[in-house]
Design a protein around this motif. Structure first.
Motif, mmCIF file in Angstrom:
data_model
loop_
_atom_site.group_PDB
_atom_site.id
_atom_site.type_symbol
_atom_site.label_atom_id
_atom_site.label_comp_id
_atom_site.label_asym_id
_atom_site.label_seq_id
_atom_site.Cartn_x
_atom_site.Cartn_y
_atom_site.Cartn_z
ATOM 1 N N LEU A 62 -6.614 -3.103 11.539
ATOM 2 C CA LEU A 62 -5.822 -2.514 12.616
ATOM 3 C C LEU A 62 -6.697 -1.751 13.607
ATOM 4 O O LEU A 62 -6.453 -1.783 14.820
ATOM 5 N N LEU A 63 -7.711 -1.075 13.123
ATOM 6 C CA LEU A 63 -8.589 -0.325 14.021
ATOM 7 C C LEU A 63 -9.371 -1.263 14.937
ATOM 8 O O LEU A 63 -9.598 -0.947 16.116
ATOM 9 N N VAL A 75 7.262 5.325 14.795
ATOM 10 C CA VAL A 75 6.825 5.895 16.067
ATOM 11 C C VAL A 75 5.623 5.124 16.612
ATOM 12 O O VAL A 75 5.565 4.767 17.793
ATOM 13 N N GLY A 76 4.641 4.859 15.734
ATOM 14 C CA GLY A 76 3.437 4.158 16.163
ATOM 15 C C GLY A 76 3.660 2.679 16.387
ATOM 16 O O GLY A 76 3.514 2.165 17.500
ATOM 17 N N ALA A 106 0.820 -1.216 0.000
ATOM 18 C CA ALA A 106 0.000 0.000 0.000
ATOM 19 C C ALA A 106 0.851 1.262 0.000
ATOM 20 O O ALA A 106 0.489 2.262 -0.651
ATOM 21 N N HIS A 107 1.970 1.231 0.698
ATOM 22 C CA HIS A 107 2.823 2.418 0.786
ATOM 23 C C HIS A 107 3.996 2.381 -0.196
ATOM 24 O O HIS A 107 4.746 3.371 -0.282
ATOM 25 N N GLY A 108 4.158 1.279 -0.909
ATOM 26 C CA GLY A 108 5.288 1.157 -1.824
ATOM 27 C C GLY A 108 6.615 1.055 -1.105
ATOM 28 O O GLY A 108 7.646 1.497 -1.611
ATOM 29 N N TRP A 109 6.598 0.454 0.085
ATOM 30 C CA TRP A 109 7.817 0.317 0.881
ATOM 31 C C TRP A 109 8.496 -1.019 0.597
ATOM 32 O O TRP A 109 7.823 -2.023 0.320
ATOM 33 N N TYR A 138 -3.059 4.834 10.211
ATOM 34 C CA TYR A 138 -3.272 6.115 9.529
ATOM 35 C C TYR A 138 -2.009 6.792 9.016
ATOM 36 O O TYR A 138 -2.094 7.698 8.188
ATOM 37 N N THR A 139 -0.855 6.415 9.510
ATOM 38 C CA THR A 139 0.362 7.086 9.056
ATOM 39 C C THR A 139 0.724 6.678 7.634
ATOM 40 O O THR A 139 0.432 5.560 7.193
ATOM 41 N N ASP A 140 1.366 7.590 6.913
ATOM 42 C CA ASP A 140 1.793 7.267 5.546
ATOM 43 C C ASP A 140 3.284 7.516 5.329
ATOM 44 O O ASP A 140 3.760 7.549 4.203
#
Length: 409
Positions: free
Chosen positions: A175-176, A109-110, A45-48, A100-102
């Motif tokens: 996750l939520l 951090v999360g 999803a983030h392309g990581w 929620y972080t991108d």
């Protein structure tokens, strides 16, 4: 007459406290055991690259370890319940940030910092410390086994739940849901408020030491250091499998649903293994079965790597490893109490657990790093085998008796 009344009042309370502690362990360990199913969807999803997610999970494991002695000190001083409840809040906030972080930094951090510290403060090691003080010495190893088995039951419940939530609703919604479930720890920890004290009392058989003295004397005790070195291996092996096993199975054609079922079996069979470990530890020496567990892990891993990856070989591995998964924990905690007593049990086990989580950090991070470099997990699997043999050797010379500095004059 009064003894009978006291007995009737005490035992129901003890039962409630044990059940409460077990429920905390189920939620705490269960949620984090499902994170491996988020490796691929979040990375895509983030392309990581895979190393980005792996590094966050590695940081989570490292901070879990580093925060555990702090959580232990606070629990030894102020009681376990308050520590468990504060941990649940951090756990929840960290999982929400993962959803929620991108950016990679905020994901660290999360998912790394907040979840890692949250897990430490709400972990089954804090639960075991609470139980260790309220059960008689002859039942202590059994209680440690019960608490550890509960964490394994959490893995059995939450691993397939996490996989199902990701498949049905997507990784973000999954996750939520997990974040909301983490707050159940606050509810389950409430009965342990009755065990809160301004300071932990020593028993008549323990020397009157300050916390600083206890820590210093423990690190001067040879058997304690051997226990610390061996527990590093446990962390490496378990964290690598937890985070990278789903992706490894997926690459070899194993479906996500079957992988979730197979990994859930680790938790189910470790309910048996952890309980049996606690019973065995209560009947005789603890360091010999602990060494044998590491030897068996090395052998089972070697067989799995040499076999083709099929449904059958996957079940062989997860069931076999399940019996050994957290069975090290009751024996390790038991050895800490034999050497040093219960007064600073949470603190001194916390430092052993730092070593465990340093191993976890390397297991998770190296898994992603070496996969990105070589396109395979083979090197890490064999490193796990070698480390298992190392842990077998270092646990054999451990001596099981109260350390001289910790025995009452």
């Amino acid at each position: 007459m009064s003894t009978s009344l006291t007995s009737r009042r005490w035992h129901p309370s003890l039962t409630v406290l044990i059940i409460a502690g077990c429920l905390v362990a189920i939620v705490n360990f269960g949620i984090r055991s499902s994170f491996g199913f988020f490796t691929l969807p979040i990375s895509e999803a983030h392309g990581w690259p895979r190393e980005t997610f792996s590094f966050a999970m590695a940081m989570q494991n490292l901070l879990w370890g580093l925060a555990t002695p702090v959580a232990g000190m606070l629990a030894d001083r102020y009681g376990s319940a308050r520590v468990l409840m504060s941990g649940a809040v951090m756990y929840c906030l960290g999982i929400i940030m993962m959803a929620y972080t991108d950016t990679a930094f905020m994901f660290n951090v999360g998912g790394g910092l907040l979840v890692g510290v949250g897990v430490a403060f709400s972990s089954f090691s804090i639960v075991m410390a609470a139980l260790g003080r309220i059960v008689p010495p002859e039942k202590r190893s059994w209680a440690f086994g019960i608490a550890t088995a509960s964490g394994s039951l959490g893995q059995f419940i939450f691993a397939p739940l996490g996989a199902t939530l990701v498949s049905a609703f997507g990784w973000q919604s999954a996750l939520l849901v997990l974040a909301a479930l983490s707050l159940l720890i606050i509810l389950f920890a409430a009965p342990l408020l009755s065990q809160n004290t301004s300071s932990t009392q020593r028993s008549a058989s323990e020397a009157d030491l300050t916390m600083r003295q206890a820590i210093g004397y423990a690190f001067g005790h040879g058997s304690y250091l051997l226990l610390v070195f061996g527990f590093f291996v446990c962390g490496f092996q378990l964290a690598f499998i937890t985070v990278h096993m789903p992706a490894y199975l997926s690459e070899h054609g194993i479906s996500t649903e079957f992988a979730g079922f197979a990994i859930a079996l680790i938790g189910l069979f470790n309910v048996v293994g952890s309980y049996a470990s606690g019973v065995i530890g209560g009947r005789g020496e603890k360091h010999i079965p602990l060494a044998i567990i590491y030897l068996l892990r090395a052998g089972i891993t070697a067989i799995f790597v040499l076999l083709p990856v099929t449904d059958a070989s996957t079940l062989f591995f997860t069931i076999s490893m399940g019996l050994l998964w957290l069975s090290t924990v009751p024996l390790t905690m038991g050895l800490v109490t034999v050497m040093f007593g219960t007064r600073y049990m949470a603190t001194l086990y916390g430092f052993v657990f730092v070593s465990h989580q340093l191993g976890s950090f390397l297991g998770v991070w190296l898994g992603g790093r070496l996969y990105d470099q070589f396109g395979s997990y083979t090197i890490v699997w064999w490193l796990s085998v070698a480390l298992g043999l190392f842990a077998f050797v270092v646990n054999l010379p451990i001596r099981e008796h109260r350390a001289a500095r910790f025995a009452a004059a």
